[in-house]
Enzyme design. Structure first.
Site, PDB file in Angstrom:
ATOM      1  NE  ARG A 232      -2.420   1.126   3.500  1.00  0.00           N
ATOM      2  CZ  ARG A 232      -3.481   1.199   4.284  1.00  0.00           C
ATOM      3  NH1 ARG A 232      -3.632   0.336   5.286  1.00  0.00           N
ATOM      4  NH2 ARG A 232      -4.418   2.104   4.077  1.00  0.00           N
TER       5      ARG A 232
ATOM      6  CD  GLU B 277     -11.810  -3.853   2.699  1.00  0.00           C
ATOM      7  OE1 GLU B 277     -11.891  -4.784   3.514  1.00  0.00           O
ATOM      8  OE2 GLU B 277     -11.772  -4.033   1.473  1.00  0.00           O
ATOM      9  CG  ASP B 278     -12.925  -1.053   7.440  1.00  0.00           C
ATOM     10  OD1 ASP B 278     -11.939  -0.362   7.157  1.00  0.00           O
ATOM     11  OD2 ASP B 278     -12.901  -1.948   8.310  1.00  0.00           O
TER      12      ASP B 278
ATOM     13  CD  GLU C 102      -0.636  -1.350   7.575  1.00  0.00           C
ATOM     14  OE1 GLU C 102      -1.781  -0.869   7.477  1.00  0.00           O
ATOM     15  OE2 GLU C 102      -0.376  -2.333   8.283  1.00  0.00           O
ATOM     16  CG  ASP C 103      -1.177   1.425  11.153  1.00  0.00           C
ATOM     17  OD1 ASP C 103      -0.331   0.606  11.563  1.00  0.00           O
ATOM     18  OD2 ASP C 103      -2.365   1.395  11.533  1.00  0.00           O
TER      19      ASP C 103
ATOM     20  NE  ARG D  26      -1.969  -1.185  15.921  1.00  0.00           N
ATOM     21  CZ  ARG D  26      -1.874  -0.757  14.670  1.00  0.00           C
ATOM     22  NH1 ARG D  26      -1.719  -1.627  13.675  1.00  0.00           N
ATOM     23  NH2 ARG D  26      -1.912   0.533  14.392  1.00  0.00           N
TER      24      ARG D  26
END
Length: 739
Positions: free
Chosen positions: A542, A559-560, A646-647, A694
């Site tokens: 992404r 997507e949500d 990834e964020d 995380r």
């Protein structure tokens, strides 16, 4: 009589010509021929420099083991010593570097395997570990452009316990040595007492030197790299930040000029330090020296020693360093000094007194913006010179010391990577950095010229260039679930985003295992919708620098995500004022857990935050390139294996570059985690393993960055008139206030 004179003149002339030919004549060297590269093909080469005189032998150390030797050495002997330092003194990139090795695989660096029984100092191990953990490293010598020895070459002082014996034989026996061509040798200390020459004790051939305390006389421009002298305690990664916490106006401190260090009574480096007492006034100019060092200092003490030693002990070095405007950096036995890095970190403007020293990274750093370059011969003028510097200039000098310290000098990793980046710029000249990239925030390590050679393509230089980012954004929606219903959140999101007046296009990144939906399944919009299949269907895809992204701004969306058109518009207008930062909605924070002695991650709603998740955030597209090309494969592989974090990694990266927190903006609705029952990914966010992953990511990332780059913030930006008691019709972003 005349015949005798003519005969005598002819005889003398003939004798003179014979002597001239015998002593001054030289036989031309053989013509250079094309050599075969490691890739197996020949390329024409420029002729190598030819030296007719053999390398002069240095005087044996055991024959010159007195300080008087250095005092009485003749100028001719000094010239002979200097001329013998490097055989390849005329080497330049064009003559002593094989560019063809870099054409196939780019700029890759190979580190020789460590040999059994060879001792390696901690500092040199840190250098090798940095290279092996960098994006430049290759374990295949056939792919390498540059080679680094595993033999410790840092300390070439024969009196040092770190000195490696028989290095000449060991180096020459290396199968890839090739007379040092395309090799880089790191060195901190060369020569030994009493004259401390720059000879490394072995023939470096055509190798480049990354050397501390190198003189301008022996420095080969655009070939060698001058590095700073650093101690064995210098951190491998991260490093402490500079000590300038805030700017004081006017920028004066308790002392104007300070120094505290050894005084050499005789020998090289003694003249300047012996004269410092002439400008010391014990008020705002405090220059302290001691001769109480070495085993037999009392044997050589002079009339000033006792007084100097007593005054020396009255002052604390750290207190002086942090409370002085300028710090004197005189040469020691060698040209470089630990004082240089100490002054930079303390935001104490270095005043250089080391004639002939090639300053660290001088090829790319403009030291006139961060230091005062003095002259040892004009020592008495130094106090009046620094007093004449305007306070605006002092403030600018001090701020630049902090930038340079944090960008290039705070760790061994940064010193090594800066060295490699400088060499890479030489090799890939068409994509080299400009002077502005090296000398302004965020620095050359974070400004990759492979992305663009135009400063206006980076988010850091808009203000300097007087330009603004592109007034449109590209939305990138990360899709992981199949499209089975026309009521799915992704379709509603597409419509809301497409209605934004700032939207140029929408890219749907299809990371779902199911085939791509038919084209008619996507809603009709006024902007193009481009569907791209993710590379290997992994999370890091992404953040790939897709060519389809045509705008400066990227609106990253899950997507949500539930966002209205008004919320998108407002977030983008905020980002236009802060193009170097992440701007968005869902905020998270980090904290230090004292019980577990590790970093923690929290999603609780508190009064501060340090991350804005990329499920609904805007940032510059350059960060896609930086994420893909700057971060190591180990971190990206971890993200892909966990399908998580990834964020967080993107937030770490952006904060490491900017040294600033992200920006949270007001939103109409709570983010998706508060609507678990409606989300197809509800189970993932509710899964305790997901949260534990995380936490692990936080600590893994902090370890690689050498510290915690995230910065806390308590600022949230709302629209003007937000919730003010005025008519809703007067408000530009009125939809944000409606539930």
């Amino acid at each position: 009589m005349q015949a005798k004179k003519r005969y005598l003149i002819s005889l003398l002339t003939g004798a003179f010509l014979v002597l001239l030919f015998y002593f001054g004549g030289g036989v031309p060297g053989p013509a250079a021929t094309g050599s075969r590269s490691r890739h197996g093909y020949s390329r024409p080469e420029q002729p190598w420099p030819h030296f007719s005189d053999p390398l002069q032998h240095l005087s044996p150390w055991d024959h010159s083991d007195t300080e008087e030797y250095n005092v009485h050495i003749s100028p001719r002997q000094k010239r002979d010593v200097n001329s013998s330092v490097y055989k390849g003194k005329r080497c330049r990139m064009q003559s002593c570097f094989d560019f063809s090795l870099c054409q196939r695989n780019g700029f890759k660096v190979y580190v020789y395997p460590q040999q059994k029984g060879e001792k390696i100092s901690e500092s040199y191990q840190n250098i090798l570990s940095t290279i092996e953990g960098s994006r430049f490293y290759t374990s295949d010598p056939g792919q390498a452009c540059l080679f680094v020895l595993s033999l410790d070459t840092l300390d070439r002082d024969q009196l040092s316990p770190q000195y490696v014996h028989n290095l000449k034989t060991k180096v020459q026996s290396l199968p890839l040595w090739n007379n040092g061509r395309n090799h880089l040798i790191f060195n901190l200390y060369s020569g030994t007492w009493p004259d401390y020459t720059e000879d490394l004790g072995f023939d470096i051939g055509q190798a480049m030197l990354a050397k501390a305390s190198i003189s301008t006389e022996n420095f080969r421009p655009n070939f060698d790299v001058s590095i700073p002298l650093f101690s064995k305690e210098h951190p491998r990664t991260g490093g402490d930040r500079g000590y300038l916490k805030y700017n004081t106006i006017p920028p004066f401190r308790k002392y104007m000029l300070v120094f505290k260090g050894k005084r050499y009574l005789t020998g090289i480096g003694s003249d300047t330090r012996n004269a410092l007492h002439h400008v010391h006034n014990a008020e705002d100019v405090v220059l302290l020296t001691t001769c109480k060092h070495g085993k037999d200092w009392q044997k050589h003490k002079d009339a000033r020693c006792d007084k100097d030693n007593a005054e020396y002990d009255k002052y604390d070095y750290r207190e002086m360093l942090h409370n002085s405007t300028f710090c004197l950096v005189p040469r020691g036995r060698r040209l470089g000094s630990f004082r240089f890095l100490e002054a930079l970190q303390a935001a104490c403007v270095p005043v250089m007194l080391s004639n002939g020293w090639e300053l660290p990274f001088s090829e790319v750093i403009d030291w006139n913006t961060a230091a005062v370059i003095g002259d040892e011969r004009l020592l008495l003028q130094i106090p009046s010179t620094v007093r004449s510097i305007h306070q605006d200039k002092i403030l600018a000098l001090r701020q630049q010391t902090q930038f340079l310290w944090e960008a290039y000098f705070s760790s061994v990793e940064k010193i090594v990577l800066t060295t490699l980046e400088i060499i890479q710029d030489r090799v890939l000249q068409q994509t080299s950095r400009s002077n502005l990239m090296w000398n302004s925030h965020p620095g050359g390590l974070f400004t990759l010229p492979q992305y663009s050679s135009y400063l206006g393509d980076f988010p850091f230089f808009y203000a300097k260039l007087g330009i603004k980012p592109n007034p449109k954004f590209t939305a990138v929606i990360h899709a992981v679930t199949p499209l089975v219903s026309q009521s799915q959140p992704i379709l509603k999101l597409l419509v809301s985003v497409a209605r934004s007046q700032y939207c140029a296009q929408i890219i749907v990144l299809w990371n779902c295992d199911k085939p791509l939906p038919a084209k008619h399944r996507w809603p009709a919009t006024s902007v193009p919708i481009i569907v791209i299949e993710g590379e290997n269907k992994v999370m890091s895809s992404r953040f790939q620098p897709y060519d389809s992204i045509i705008s400066d701004a990227v609106l990253s969306l899950d997507e949500d995500t539930v966002l209205s058109t008004t919320e998108v518009d407002f977030a983008f207008t905020v980002w236009q004022s802060f193009p170097e930062r992440i701007v968005g909605y869902p905020a998270r924070s980090h904290f230090w857990d004292n019980n577990k002695e590790r970093w923690g991650y929290t999603s609780k709603w508190t009064n501060d935050y340090s991350m804005v998740l990329t499920g609904a955030a805007i940032y510059h597209r350059y960060y896609h390139f930086l994420y893909t090309n700057f971060l190591p494969n180990s971190l990206k592989s971890m993200v892909d294996q966990l399908a998580n974090c990834e964020d967080i990694l993107m937030n770490f990266l952006v904060s490491a570059v900017t040294k600033l927190p992200p920006i949270k903006v007001t939103q109409k609705k709570q983010y998706k985690e508060t609507m678990m029952a409606q989300s197809s990914r509800a189970s993932r966010w509710a899964d305790p393993d997901h949260f534990a992953q995380r936490q692990t990511c936080m600590n893994k990332f902090a370890s690689w960055f050498g510290g915690m780059p995230l910065v806390h913030s308590q600022m949230r930006l709302d629209p003007v008139l937000f919730k003010d008691q005025v008519s809703i019709l007067r408000k530009k972003y009125r939809e944000i206030e409606r539930l």
